[in-house]
Design a protein around this motif. Structure first.
Motif, short mmCIF file in Angstrom:
data_model
loop_
_atom_site.label_atom_id
_atom_site.label_comp_id
_atom_site.label_asym_id
_atom_site.label_seq_id
_atom_site.Cartn_x
_atom_site.Cartn_y
_atom_site.Cartn_z
N THR A 52 0.84 -1.20 0.00
CA THR A 52 0.00 0.00 0.00
C THR A 52 0.88 1.26 0.00
N LYS A 53 0.41 2.28 -0.69
CA LYS A 53 1.19 3.51 -0.79
C LYS A 53 0.53 4.65 -0.03
N LYS A 54 1.30 5.70 0.19
CA LYS A 54 0.78 6.92 0.82
C LYS A 54 1.42 8.11 0.15
N LYS A 55 0.73 9.25 0.21
CA LYS A 55 1.29 10.50 -0.31
C LYS A 55 1.88 11.26 0.87
N GLU A 70 5.14 9.79 -3.36
CA GLU A 70 4.25 8.67 -3.08
C GLU A 70 5.15 7.49 -2.72
N LEU A 108 4.09 2.09 2.30
CA LEU A 108 4.01 2.06 3.75
C LEU A 108 5.15 1.20 4.28
N HIS A 161 -2.22 -0.70 8.99
CA HIS A 161 -3.23 -0.47 7.95
C HIS A 161 -4.08 -1.72 7.74
N ARG A 214 -6.42 -2.33 10.60
CA ARG A 214 -7.54 -1.37 10.63
C ARG A 214 -8.59 -1.74 9.59
N PRO A 260 -3.89 14.08 -3.10
CA PRO A 260 -3.77 12.81 -2.38
C PRO A 260 -3.77 11.61 -3.33
N SER A 261 -3.02 10.61 -2.93
CA SER A 261 -3.05 9.32 -3.60
C SER A 261 -2.64 8.30 -2.56
N GLY A 262 -2.91 7.03 -2.87
CA GLY A 262 -2.60 6.02 -1.88
C GLY A 262 -3.61 6.02 -0.75
N ALA A 263 -3.30 5.25 0.29
CA ALA A 263 -4.26 5.04 1.37
C ALA A 263 -4.27 6.14 2.41
N SER A 264 -3.25 7.02 2.38
CA SER A 264 -3.24 8.12 3.35
C SER A 264 -2.47 9.29 2.77
N ASN A 275 -7.97 3.84 -1.67
CA ASN A 275 -7.07 4.91 -2.11
C ASN A 275 -7.81 6.21 -2.39
#
Lengths: 103, 254
Positions: A2-5, A16, A19, A27, A30, B108-112, B243
């Protein structure tokens, strides 16, 4: 993964990124908890809406008003709406009774 | 060529001694030193083509004479000149104070979406978001804050309230795992709003927000959380783990 910004305010770099292992575990836990709680959330929402509809017709039961058979059935169907529901899919499939016209 | 060898040449009469005639060239060969213990006059500045002039020999320069180029920051004041400092009246570079610093706008992109390395000493944060949207079934939208030890996932006291335009369509939801920003968000909902997060001492951060969803819902909420250490980061995420797929978010801090 999974990715995050992410924006680093010290460097100004926006990226980006994946995790971390710890973040991914948190994650996943949750999301699993959210999925496990689907029935509880849906049945709560269903009861909230049902209770609101019942409250809207409470005045039908006033002492100076006589409820029709349709009105009695409508309120009974609302009260029984959650009977026997055990899964989120069953809750999603619930159809609310139609409020009697002219009421 | 004749050669005169004497130890001193003086005027035959008067006090003026002339060397050559107009148009002549008087050469001083390489290796010869012309030592001056008296006064030399009449030498034009254009004739000084090498060597270093002593500061005392340079006259005061009027500022109007500086008409091009860039003066080095070190010539303007002491301290460190940077994009986050300004030059005070006492000619010292200092960190800007008394105003918000605005971050870049994040798509925003991804899960957070996360803001990290929030500067030490920050006491107030304003988060602005337009059209924030998450795919699928995101569920509750939350925000967590953290310090050098990482994000804290418990101990929040937070309540979200929503009111729809349909009669009776409203509700409230509490959360202890984060500041809750929206209950039961769907893949077609938007979060347009402002959020303030303020330090009230002792690493206690109070939060409040107003947001709307395309004219269908108004959302408002508040909360508080005591961190173990100084706040350094915050993130926004959803319970369903889906996402982000739209909108933007930005913070201002001071």
């Amino acid at each position: 993964m999974t990715k995050k910004k992410l924006l680093d305010l010290k460097t100004g770099v926006v990226a980006e990124v994946d995790l971390s292992v710890e973040e991914q575990a948190e994650h996943d836990a949750r999301v699993q908890a959210y999925q496990d709680g689907a029935f509880d959330r849906k049945i709560l929402d269903l009861r909230t809406k049902r209770n609101r509809l019942l409250a809207e017709t409470d005045w039908w039961g006033a002492s100076d008003n006589t409820m029709s058979a349709e009105q009695i059935k409508y309120r009974k169907d609302l009260r029984d709406l959650t009977n026997g529901l055990t899964t989120a899919n069953e809750v999603d499939a619930v159809v609310f009774p139609t409020k009697p016209s002219g009421a | 060529m004749s050669k005169v060898e004497v130890d001193q040449v003086d005027p035959q009469s008067g006090t003026t001694l002339t060397l050559g005639t107009s148009g002549d060239t008087v050469s001083i060969p390489s290796g010869v030193t012309l030592a001056n213990a008296g006064t030399v006059t009449g030498i034009p500045a254009s004739a000084i083509s090498s060597g270093t002039l002593a500061d005392a020999r340079i006259p005061d320069l009027n500022a109007s004479k500086i008409t091009a180029g860039t003066i080095a920051t070190a010539r303007l004041g002491s301290g460190t000149a940077s994009s986050s400092t300004f030059l005070r009246g006492d000619q010292t570079y200092a960190e800007a104070g008394g105003g918000y610093t605005q971050s870049a706008v994040l798509t925003p992109s991804g899960a957070s979406v996360e803001f990290d390395n929030i500067p030490s000493g920050t006491n107030s944060i304003v988060l602005k978001s337009y059209g924030l949207q998450w795919a699928g079934s995101p569920g509750n939208i939350s925000m967590q804050i953290g310090d050098s030890g990482g994000y804290e996932t418990s101990g929040y006291q937070s309540v979200d309230f929503y009111r729809g335009v349909s009669a009776g369509d409203m509700g409230a939801t509490a959360s202890t795992s984060g500041y809750i920003l929206a209950y039961a968000f769907s893949g077609t909902d938007y979060w347009n709003g402002n959020l303030s997060l303020n330090h009230v001492g002792g690493n206690r951060w109070v939060m409040g927000y107003w947001a709307n969803d395309v004219g269908e819902y108004v959302r408002m909420g508040s909360g508080q959380k005591i961190l173990s250490g100084e706040l350094t980061k915050l993130k926004i995420f959803n319970a369903g783990g889906t996402n982000a797929d739209g909108g933007n978010v930005q913070i201002m801090y001071q």
